[in-house]
Design a protein around this motif. Structure first.
Motif, PDB file in Angstrom:
ATOM      1  N   ALA A   1       0.835  -1.208   0.000  1.00  0.00           N
ATOM      2  CA  ALA A   1       0.000   0.000   0.000  1.00  0.00           C
ATOM      3  C   ALA A   1       0.869   1.257   0.000  1.00  0.00           C
ATOM      4  N   GLN A   2       1.967   1.217   0.713  1.00  0.00           N
ATOM      5  CA  GLN A   2       2.856   2.386   0.757  1.00  0.00           C
ATOM      6  C   GLN A   2       3.514   2.654  -0.597  1.00  0.00           C
ATOM      7  N   ARG A   3       3.799   1.603  -1.350  1.00  0.00           N
ATOM      8  CA  ARG A   3       4.340   1.819  -2.702  1.00  0.00           C
ATOM      9  C   ARG A   3       3.321   2.537  -3.583  1.00  0.00           C
ATOM     10  N   ILE A   4       2.053   2.180  -3.418  1.00  0.00           N
ATOM     11  CA  ILE A   4       0.999   2.855  -4.182  1.00  0.00           C
ATOM     12  C   ILE A   4       0.916   4.327  -3.779  1.00  0.00           C
ATOM     13  N   VAL A   5       0.965   4.583  -2.497  1.00  0.00           N
ATOM     14  CA  VAL A   5       0.885   5.961  -2.012  1.00  0.00           C
ATOM     15  C   VAL A   5       2.055   6.786  -2.531  1.00  0.00           C
ATOM     16  N   ARG A   6       3.256   6.250  -2.465  1.00  0.00           N
ATOM     17  CA  ARG A   6       4.427   6.990  -2.981  1.00  0.00           C
ATOM     18  C   ARG A   6       4.274   7.307  -4.456  1.00  0.00           C
ATOM     19  N   HIS A   7       3.701   6.371  -5.197  1.00  0.00           N
ATOM     20  CA  HIS A   7       3.493   6.584  -6.627  1.00  0.00           C
ATOM     21  C   HIS A   7       2.559   7.771  -6.874  1.00  0.00           C
ATOM     22  N   PHE A   8       1.472   7.837  -6.133  1.00  0.00           N
ATOM     23  CA  PHE A   8       0.522   8.930  -6.340  1.00  0.00           C
ATOM     24  C   PHE A   8       1.025  10.248  -5.771  1.00  0.00           C
ATOM     25  N   LEU A   9       1.808  10.188  -4.716  1.00  0.00           N
ATOM     26  CA  LEU A   9       2.384  11.425  -4.188  1.00  0.00           C
ATOM     27  C   LEU A   9       3.341  12.071  -5.188  1.00  0.00           C
ATOM     28  N   ALA A  10       3.950  11.262  -6.032  1.00  0.00           N
ATOM     29  CA  ALA A  10       4.872  11.783  -7.038  1.00  0.00           C
ATOM     30  C   ALA A  10       4.161  12.253  -8.303  1.00  0.00           C
ATOM     31  N   SER A  11       2.853  12.015  -8.394  1.00  0.00           N
ATOM     32  CA  SER A  11       2.104  12.384  -9.591  1.00  0.00           C
ATOM     33  C   SER A  11       1.956  13.895  -9.714  1.00  0.00           C
TER      34      SER A  11
ATOM     35  N   ALA B   1      -0.331   1.581 -13.702  1.00  0.00           N
ATOM     36  CA  ALA B   1       1.112   1.731 -13.804  1.00  0.00           C
ATOM     37  C   ALA B   1       1.861   1.053 -12.659  1.00  0.00           C
ATOM     38  N   ILE B   2       1.245   0.997 -11.480  1.00  0.00           N
ATOM     39  CA  ILE B   2       1.938   0.468 -10.298  1.00  0.00           C
ATOM     40  C   ILE B   2       1.439  -0.929  -9.925  1.00  0.00           C
ATOM     41  N   TRP B   3       0.495  -1.468 -10.692  1.00  0.00           N
ATOM     42  CA  TRP B   3      -0.205  -2.705 -10.333  1.00  0.00           C
ATOM     43  C   TRP B   3       0.757  -3.853 -10.016  1.00  0.00           C
ATOM     44  N   GLU B   4       1.621  -4.185 -10.936  1.00  0.00           N
ATOM     45  CA  GLU B   4       2.512  -5.335 -10.739  1.00  0.00           C
ATOM     46  C   GLU B   4       3.588  -5.043  -9.707  1.00  0.00           C
ATOM     47  N   GLU B   5       4.167  -3.853  -9.763  1.00  0.00           N
ATOM     48  CA  GLU B   5       5.231  -3.515  -8.816  1.00  0.00           C
ATOM     49  C   GLU B   5       4.737  -3.559  -7.375  1.00  0.00           C
TER      50      GLU B   5
END
Length: 461
Positions: A230-240, A300-304
């Motif tokens: 979940a944190q990887r997803i959050v970091r991804h959106f914070l960088a958007s 974009a972040i689904w697999e990672e």
């Protein structure tokens, strides 16, 4: 409280509403039945009335407890016989909203929801949100340093307050309604009252910082294997750069399953079967842009991130259904009326290890314990309720606390994230707060309130 003293109280405050214990008895005490244990409630209509009430209580050696929306969860507004309540419900005016400076001047009894609605007319928002927005008041939120779902981006109330006004224990009014961000003019004393739970002064007026609000928001419910995913997803959106992350709430499976049953959600209606669920909020100029940003970002972040399942809400009703899973936490109390609840902050990288540790530790206390865990992922604030079906003894409560609080301060976390200390966390405060901090807090309390008039027994004792 004697009839004579009550009569004197009414005479000293002719413009205030005064209820005695009999008048209080049938009324709703809010989230805590101890809130209306006092001998009288006084509702002043302005700061002068509040100051007169404080002076009366000081002169007659009567302790006074300020109350707002009575949504506190740590006993910070609890009262007992002989005490008087200062109810700030009549101080409910939004005095000014300056859309250029992005500042609101509000009285302490204004609810968060009312301020949100008034600010939204100018395309602004107070930058903080709580599930109890309809009843939680700005004065109470300042006094507990409330956090909520947007704290990871905008900070807690401490970061939203530019200035404030408060009545001191001797009846003087501290007025520092600074409405600018930059001020370097000696001690910033407003911070003494933020988070002090009414033990140093009664907050009566606040200058609140406002932020521009996104034109629309979209919501997604995402199933993940653990908090790290979940944190990887959050970091991804914070960088958007195409949209703005406005919420990231995590629900562990046991809590989500309880909510699914309690809310009677049909199997398959939402992605609810993962070990953890993530409720995401994303803001953009319009709803289509927000939804597309959520869909594209998750793809974009689904697999990672190892996402198991996910759904972007296609309607306001579906978004509301997702948010009900997180916000209708009273379902825990309905299922377990005596359930002890806790509110901790855990440094972000340690969430999975912390939850695994407390689940194992709690089973050592009682093999039936399977805690309900949920909270604000992006700032590490977890709420924990224990699945108890009866009263918990003081010794058992201490054993639970020992499991939940072990090592938190040393790791940089906190035994109380956003609910305060009040009465219920006094033992934890004495055991887990820095001893020098405790000494300084007691010295400040003694200096400001030497007669221990305001909210005695709370925070510093």
């Amino acid at each position: 409280m004697s009839d004579g003293l009550l009569s004197s109280l009414r005479a000293a405050l002719p413009n205030a509403t005064v209820w005695d214990a009999a008048a209080l008895a049938p009324r709703d005490p809010g989230f805590d039945p101890r809130n209306f244990g006092a001998s009288a409630l006084v509702r002043p209509r302005d700061v002068e009335g509040a100051a007169a009430l404080v002076r009366f209580c000081t002169e007659h050696d009567v302790s006074l407890v300020a109350q707002g929306g009575r949504t506190g969860l740590a006993g910070g507004a609890a009262t007992s016989a002989g005490q008087v309540i200062c109810d700030l419900g009549r101080l409910n005016q939004i005095e000014e909203i300056d859309p250029f400076a992005r500042v609101a001047i509000v009285q302490a009894g204004v609810t968060l929801g009312a301020l949100q609605e008034a600010a939204a007319e100018h395309g602004l928002d107070p930058g903080i949100d709580l599930a109890a927005r309809g009843s939680a008041t700005i004065g109470g939120m300042v006094s507990t340093n409330a956090g909520g779902i947007m704290a990871f981006r905008n900070g807690t109330m401490r970061h939203r307050v530019l200035g404030l006004e408060a009545v001191l224990p001797d009846g003087r009014v501290f007025s520092d309604l600074t409405r600018v961000l930059k001020t370097s003019a000696g001690y910033d004393l407003k911070h003494l009252f933020i988070g002090a739970e009414g033990t140093l002064g009664i907050v009566t007026r606040v200058a609140v910082r406002l932020d521009p609000v996104a034109g629309a928001s979209a919501t997604a419910l995402v199933g993940v294997p653990d908090a790290a995913s979940a944190q990887r997803i959050v970091r991804h959106f914070l960088a958007s750069t195409s949209a703005r992350l406005t919420a990231a709430e995590i629900l562990w499976r046991n809590f989500a399953s309880l909510m699914q049953r309690a809310l009677k959600y049909a199997p398959g209606s939402l992605p609810l079967e993962a070990p953890c669920l993530l409720v995401l909020g994303l803001g953009a100029d319009n709803i289509e842009a927000a939804r597309h940003a959520l869909e594209d970002g998750l793809a974009a972040i689904w697999e990672e991130a190892g996402i198991i399942d996910g759904l972007v809400a296609s309607s306001e009703a579906q978004a509301a259904a997702m948010w009900r899973l997180r916000e209708e936490t009273e379902q825990i109390e309905r299922a377990h009326p005596m359930a002890p609840s806790f509110d901790v902050s855990v440094p972000g990288g340690g969430l999975d290890a912390y939850v695994a540790r407390i689940e194992a530790g709690l089973k050592q206390v009682d093999a039936s314990y399977a805690p309900y865990v949920y909270g604000h992922l992006a700032d590490g604030n977890l709420h924990i309720s224990i699945n108890c079906d009866g009263p918990v003894s003081h010794e058992r409560h201490e054993a639970i606390e020992d499991v939940l609080y072990e090592g938190l301060r040393e790791a940089g976390g906190s035994f109380s994230a956003e609910h305060g200390v009040g009465l219920d966390k006094r033992d934890a405060y004495e055991q887990h707060a820095d001893p020098v901090k405790q000494d300084l807090a007691k010295a400040i309390k003694q200096l400001v309130d030497p007669n221990n008039i305001l909210n005695p027994g709370k925070v510093v004792g």
